[in-house]
Design a protein around this motif. Structure first.
Motif, PDB file in Angstrom:
ATOM      1  N   UNK A   1       0.825  -1.206   0.000  1.00  0.00           N
ATOM      2  CA  UNK A   1       0.000   0.000   0.000  1.00  0.00           C
ATOM      3  C   UNK A   1       0.858   1.256   0.000  1.00  0.00           C
ATOM      4  N   UNK A   2       1.967   1.239   0.748  1.00  0.00           N
ATOM      5  CA  UNK A   2       2.848   2.407   0.806  1.00  0.00           C
ATOM      6  C   UNK A   2       3.448   2.715  -0.568  1.00  0.00           C
ATOM      7  N   UNK A   3       3.827   1.677  -1.289  1.00  0.00           N
ATOM      8  CA  UNK A   3       4.408   1.869  -2.617  1.00  0.00           C
ATOM      9  C   UNK A   3       3.358   2.440  -3.565  1.00  0.00           C
ATOM     10  N   UNK A   4       2.149   1.902  -3.515  1.00  0.00           N
ATOM     11  CA  UNK A   4       1.087   2.404  -4.373  1.00  0.00           C
ATOM     12  C   UNK A   4       0.764   3.856  -4.065  1.00  0.00           C
ATOM     13  N   UNK A   5       0.728   4.216  -2.780  1.00  0.00           N
ATOM     14  CA  UNK A   5       0.460   5.608  -2.409  1.00  0.00           C
ATOM     15  C   UNK A   5       1.599   6.519  -2.863  1.00  0.00           C
ATOM     16  N   UNK A   6       2.818   6.049  -2.745  1.00  0.00           N
ATOM     17  CA  UNK A   6       3.971   6.830  -3.193  1.00  0.00           C
ATOM     18  C   UNK A   6       3.948   7.053  -4.692  1.00  0.00           C
ATOM     19  N   UNK A   7       3.573   6.017  -5.432  1.00  0.00           N
ATOM     20  CA  UNK A   7       3.469   6.147  -6.886  1.00  0.00           C
ATOM     21  C   UNK A   7       2.375   7.142  -7.258  1.00  0.00           C
ATOM     22  N   UNK A   8       1.272   7.109  -6.551  1.00  0.00           N
ATOM     23  CA  UNK A   8       0.179   8.042  -6.825  1.00  0.00           C
ATOM     24  C   UNK A   8       0.609   9.481  -6.537  1.00  0.00           C
ATOM     25  N   UNK A   9       1.331   9.693  -5.427  1.00  0.00           N
ATOM     26  CA  UNK A   9       1.821  11.039  -5.095  1.00  0.00           C
ATOM     27  C   UNK A   9       2.815  11.527  -6.146  1.00  0.00           C
TER      28      UNK A   9
ATOM     29  N   UNK B   1       2.950  10.629  -9.265  1.00  0.00           N
ATOM     30  CA  UNK B   1       2.195  10.907 -10.487  1.00  0.00           C
ATOM     31  C   UNK B   1       1.538  12.290 -10.397  1.00  0.00           C
ATOM     32  N   UNK B   2       0.945  12.606  -9.263  1.00  0.00           N
ATOM     33  CA  UNK B   2       0.309  13.919  -9.070  1.00  0.00           C
ATOM     34  C   UNK B   2       1.346  15.039  -9.139  1.00  0.00           C
ATOM     35  N   UNK B   3       2.513  14.812  -8.561  1.00  0.00           N
ATOM     36  CA  UNK B   3       3.565  15.835  -8.592  1.00  0.00           C
ATOM     37  C   UNK B   3       4.026  16.090 -10.023  1.00  0.00           C
TER      38      UNK B   3
ATOM     39  N   UNK C   1       3.696  19.636 -12.244  1.00  0.00           N
ATOM     40  CA  UNK C   1       4.822  20.268 -12.933  1.00  0.00           C
ATOM     41  C   UNK C   1       4.485  20.475 -14.405  1.00  0.00           C
ATOM     42  N   UNK C   2       3.863  19.493 -15.024  1.00  0.00           N
ATOM     43  CA  UNK C   2       3.480  19.621 -16.432  1.00  0.00           C
ATOM     44  C   UNK C   2       2.462  20.739 -16.617  1.00  0.00           C
ATOM     45  N   UNK C   3       1.460  20.802 -15.731  1.00  0.00           N
ATOM     46  CA  UNK C   3       0.461  21.887 -15.824  1.00  0.00           C
ATOM     47  C   UNK C   3       1.119  23.251 -15.658  1.00  0.00           C
TER      48      UNK C   3
END
Length: 49
Positions: free
Chosen positions: A8-16, A18-20, A24-26
């Motif tokens: 779960x920690x890895x999945x949450x880290x990947x999601x964070x 991705x949002x970051x 940056x792209x926006x």
């Protein structure tokens, strides 16, 4: 997206992450297409100069 087995920690880290990256792209796209403002609005450079 590729599905994989992760904690779960890895999945949450990947999601964070991705949002970051998305933020940056926006920001980059906003900066590229933003209207440029001159430092002194009344001063313009002649195209013949």
């Amino acid at each position: 997206m590729i599905e994989y087995a992760a904690t779960t920690e890895v999945k949450q880290g990947m999601a964070r992450a991705h949002e970051a990256r998305a933020q940056v792209l926006r920001d980059a796209i906003s900066w590229i297409f933003a209207r440029r403002r001159t430092s002194a609005p009344g001063i313009r450079v002649s195209r013949w100069a």
